[in-house]
Design a protein around this motif. Structure first.
Motif, PDB file in Angstrom:
ATOM      1  N   LYS A 165       0.836  -1.204   0.000  1.00  0.00           N
ATOM      2  CA  LYS A 165       0.000   0.000   0.000  1.00  0.00           C
ATOM      3  C   LYS A 165       0.876   1.261   0.000  1.00  0.00           C
ATOM      4  O   LYS A 165       0.597   2.225  -0.709  1.00  0.00           O
ATOM      5  CB  LYS A 165      -0.936  -0.005   1.207  1.00  0.00           C
ATOM      6  CG  LYS A 165      -2.025  -1.072   1.103  1.00  0.00           C
ATOM      7  CD  LYS A 165      -2.894  -1.136   2.324  1.00  0.00           C
ATOM      8  CE  LYS A 165      -3.865  -0.020   2.436  1.00  0.00           C
ATOM      9  NZ  LYS A 165      -5.078  -0.103   1.662  1.00  0.00           N
ATOM     10  N   LEU A 166       1.962   1.232   0.788  1.00  0.00           N
ATOM     11  CA  LEU A 166       2.874   2.379   0.822  1.00  0.00           C
ATOM     12  C   LEU A 166       3.586   2.539  -0.519  1.00  0.00           C
ATOM     13  O   LEU A 166       3.740   3.663  -1.006  1.00  0.00           O
ATOM     14  CB  LEU A 166       3.888   2.207   1.954  1.00  0.00           C
ATOM     15  CG  LEU A 166       4.908   3.327   2.097  1.00  0.00           C
ATOM     16  CD1 LEU A 166       4.230   4.674   2.358  1.00  0.00           C
ATOM     17  CD2 LEU A 166       5.894   3.000   3.215  1.00  0.00           C
ATOM     18  N   ALA A 167       4.001   1.432  -1.129  1.00  0.00           N
ATOM     19  CA  ALA A 167       4.679   1.504  -2.430  1.00  0.00           C
ATOM     20  C   ALA A 167       3.790   2.185  -3.468  1.00  0.00           C
ATOM     21  O   ALA A 167       4.256   3.030  -4.237  1.00  0.00           O
ATOM     22  CB  ALA A 167       5.068   0.096  -2.890  1.00  0.00           C
ATOM     23  N   THR A 168       2.522   1.848  -3.480  1.00  0.00           N
ATOM     24  CA  THR A 168       1.577   2.468  -4.422  1.00  0.00           C
ATOM     25  C   THR A 168       1.523   3.976  -4.201  1.00  0.00           C
ATOM     26  O   THR A 168       1.577   4.763  -5.155  1.00  0.00           O
ATOM     27  CB  THR A 168       0.181   1.845  -4.262  1.00  0.00           C
ATOM     28  OG1 THR A 168       0.264   0.451  -4.573  1.00  0.00           O
ATOM     29  CG2 THR A 168      -0.832   2.519  -5.172  1.00  0.00           C
ATOM     30  N   GLU A 169       1.427   4.389  -2.944  1.00  0.00           N
ATOM     31  CA  GLU A 169       1.366   5.830  -2.628  1.00  0.00           C
ATOM     32  C   GLU A 169       2.657   6.544  -3.038  1.00  0.00           C
ATOM     33  O   GLU A 169       2.626   7.654  -3.570  1.00  0.00           O
ATOM     34  CB  GLU A 169       1.114   6.037  -1.134  1.00  0.00           C
ATOM     35  CG  GLU A 169      -0.263   5.601  -0.675  1.00  0.00           C
ATOM     36  CD  GLU A 169      -1.384   6.499  -1.166  1.00  0.00           C
ATOM     37  OE1 GLU A 169      -1.133   7.665  -1.524  1.00  0.00           O
ATOM     38  OE2 GLU A 169      -2.539   6.023  -1.187  1.00  0.00           O
ATOM     39  N   LEU A 170       3.804   5.913  -2.783  1.00  0.00           N
ATOM     40  CA  LEU A 170       5.088   6.529  -3.131  1.00  0.00           C
ATOM     41  C   LEU A 170       5.236   6.657  -4.646  1.00  0.00           C
ATOM     42  O   LEU A 170       5.718   7.681  -5.137  1.00  0.00           O
ATOM     43  CB  LEU A 170       6.239   5.712  -2.543  1.00  0.00           C
ATOM     44  CG  LEU A 170       6.356   5.761  -1.022  1.00  0.00           C
ATOM     45  CD1 LEU A 170       7.332   4.710  -0.528  1.00  0.00           C
ATOM     46  CD2 LEU A 170       6.766   7.148  -0.552  1.00  0.00           C
ATOM     47  N   GLU A 171       4.830   5.631  -5.374  1.00  0.00           N
ATOM     48  CA  GLU A 171       4.931   5.678  -6.834  1.00  0.00           C
ATOM     49  C   GLU A 171       4.020   6.752  -7.417  1.00  0.00           C
ATOM     50  O   GLU A 171       4.370   7.400  -8.401  1.00  0.00           O
ATOM     51  CB  GLU A 171       4.642   4.305  -7.422  1.00  0.00           C
ATOM     52  CG  GLU A 171       5.785   3.332  -7.120  1.00  0.00           C
ATOM     53  CD  GLU A 171       5.472   1.875  -7.404  1.00  0.00           C
ATOM     54  OE1 GLU A 171       4.310   1.559  -7.760  1.00  0.00           O
ATOM     55  OE2 GLU A 171       6.389   1.058  -7.249  1.00  0.00           O
ATOM     56  N   GLN A 172       2.861   6.981  -6.802  1.00  0.00           N
ATOM     57  CA  GLN A 172       1.970   8.054  -7.258  1.00  0.00           C
ATOM     58  C   GLN A 172       2.608   9.426  -7.040  1.00  0.00           C
ATOM     59  O   GLN A 172       2.219  10.397  -7.684  1.00  0.00           O
ATOM     60  CB  GLN A 172       0.632   7.979  -6.521  1.00  0.00           C
ATOM     61  CG  GLN A 172      -0.204   6.802  -6.936  1.00  0.00           C
ATOM     62  CD  GLN A 172      -1.463   6.639  -6.100  1.00  0.00           C
ATOM     63  OE1 GLN A 172      -1.701   7.355  -5.128  1.00  0.00           O
ATOM     64  NE2 GLN A 172      -2.281   5.672  -6.471  1.00  0.00           N
ATOM     65  N   ARG A 173       3.595   9.499  -6.152  1.00  0.00           N
ATOM     66  CA  ARG A 173       4.294  10.754  -5.867  1.00  0.00           C
ATOM     67  C   ARG A 173       5.619  10.854  -6.610  1.00  0.00           C
ATOM     68  O   ARG A 173       6.426  11.731  -6.343  1.00  0.00           O
ATOM     69  CB  ARG A 173       4.511  10.883  -4.354  1.00  0.00           C
ATOM     70  CG  ARG A 173       3.209  11.155  -3.609  1.00  0.00           C
ATOM     71  CD  ARG A 173       3.323  10.790  -2.132  1.00  0.00           C
ATOM     72  NE  ARG A 173       2.113  11.119  -1.398  1.00  0.00           N
ATOM     73  CZ  ARG A 173       0.985  10.420  -1.436  1.00  0.00           C
ATOM     74  NH1 ARG A 173       0.902   9.337  -2.183  1.00  0.00           N
ATOM     75  NH2 ARG A 173      -0.067  10.786  -0.733  1.00  0.00           N
ATOM     76  N   GLY A 174       5.874   9.928  -7.530  1.00  0.00           N
ATOM     77  CA  GLY A 174       7.058  10.002  -8.377  1.00  0.00           C
ATOM     78  C   GLY A 174       8.294   9.299  -7.850  1.00  0.00           C
ATOM     79  O   GLY A 174       9.362   9.404  -8.453  1.00  0.00           O
ATOM     80  N   LEU A 175       8.188   8.576  -6.734  1.00  0.00           N
ATOM     81  CA  LEU A 175       9.336   7.847  -6.208  1.00  0.00           C
ATOM     82  C   LEU A 175       9.299   6.402  -6.702  1.00  0.00           C
ATOM     83  O   LEU A 175       8.266   5.915  -7.144  1.00  0.00           O
ATOM     84  CB  LEU A 175       9.336   7.863  -4.682  1.00  0.00           C
ATOM     85  CG  LEU A 175       9.466   9.237  -4.024  1.00  0.00           C
ATOM     86  CD1 LEU A 175       9.409   9.113  -2.513  1.00  0.00           C
ATOM     87  CD2 LEU A 175      10.753   9.927  -4.451  1.00  0.00           C
ATOM     88  N   THR A 176      10.422   5.734  -6.605  1.00  0.00           N
ATOM     89  CA  THR A 176      10.512   4.319  -6.934  1.00  0.00           C
ATOM     90  C   THR A 176      10.528   3.544  -5.625  1.00  0.00           C
ATOM     91  O   THR A 176      11.284   3.872  -4.712  1.00  0.00           O
ATOM     92  CB  THR A 176      11.804   4.027  -7.727  1.00  0.00           C
ATOM     93  OG1 THR A 176      11.793   4.800  -8.910  1.00  0.00           O
ATOM     94  CG2 THR A 176      11.917   2.557  -8.069  1.00  0.00           C
TER      95      THR A 176
END
Length: 91
Positions: A16-27
């Motif tokens: 769930k955190l990975a999805t949120e981070l990717e939506q913010r442009g992080l890998t």
């Protein structure tokens, strides 16, 4: 070695955190064992941090590699905002 229920919970919250981070442009790359996220800014190759997820008396929390809590795992969007701010300040 089969994953334990606790590892499944960690993987769920980290996903769930990975999805949120990717939506913010992080890998965000999930390390399978022990479950943790390798978080990086694709624009700053040298900046990489690890975030895991741990059970505490008040629930599950995201935690930096150095042990400081990032935020409650039930709110991955807020935790992702915090991670983005910390990484931006370190560039």
């Amino acid at each position: 070695m089969p994953a334990t229920p606790r590892e499944h919970t960690r993987t769920y919250y980290l996903g769930k955190l990975a999805t949120e981070l990717e939506q913010r442009g992080l890998t965000a790359t999930l390390r399978p064992y022990p479950p943790a996220l390798r978080v990086s800014d694709p624009d700053t190759v040298m900046l990489v941090e690890t975030v895991d997820c741990v059970p505490m008396p008040d629930g599950w929390f995201y935690r930096w590699s150095w042990g400081e809590l990032v935020g409650l795992a039930d709110d991955p969007a807020l935790a992702a905002d915090h991670i983005v701010r910390v990484l931006a300040a370190r560039q």
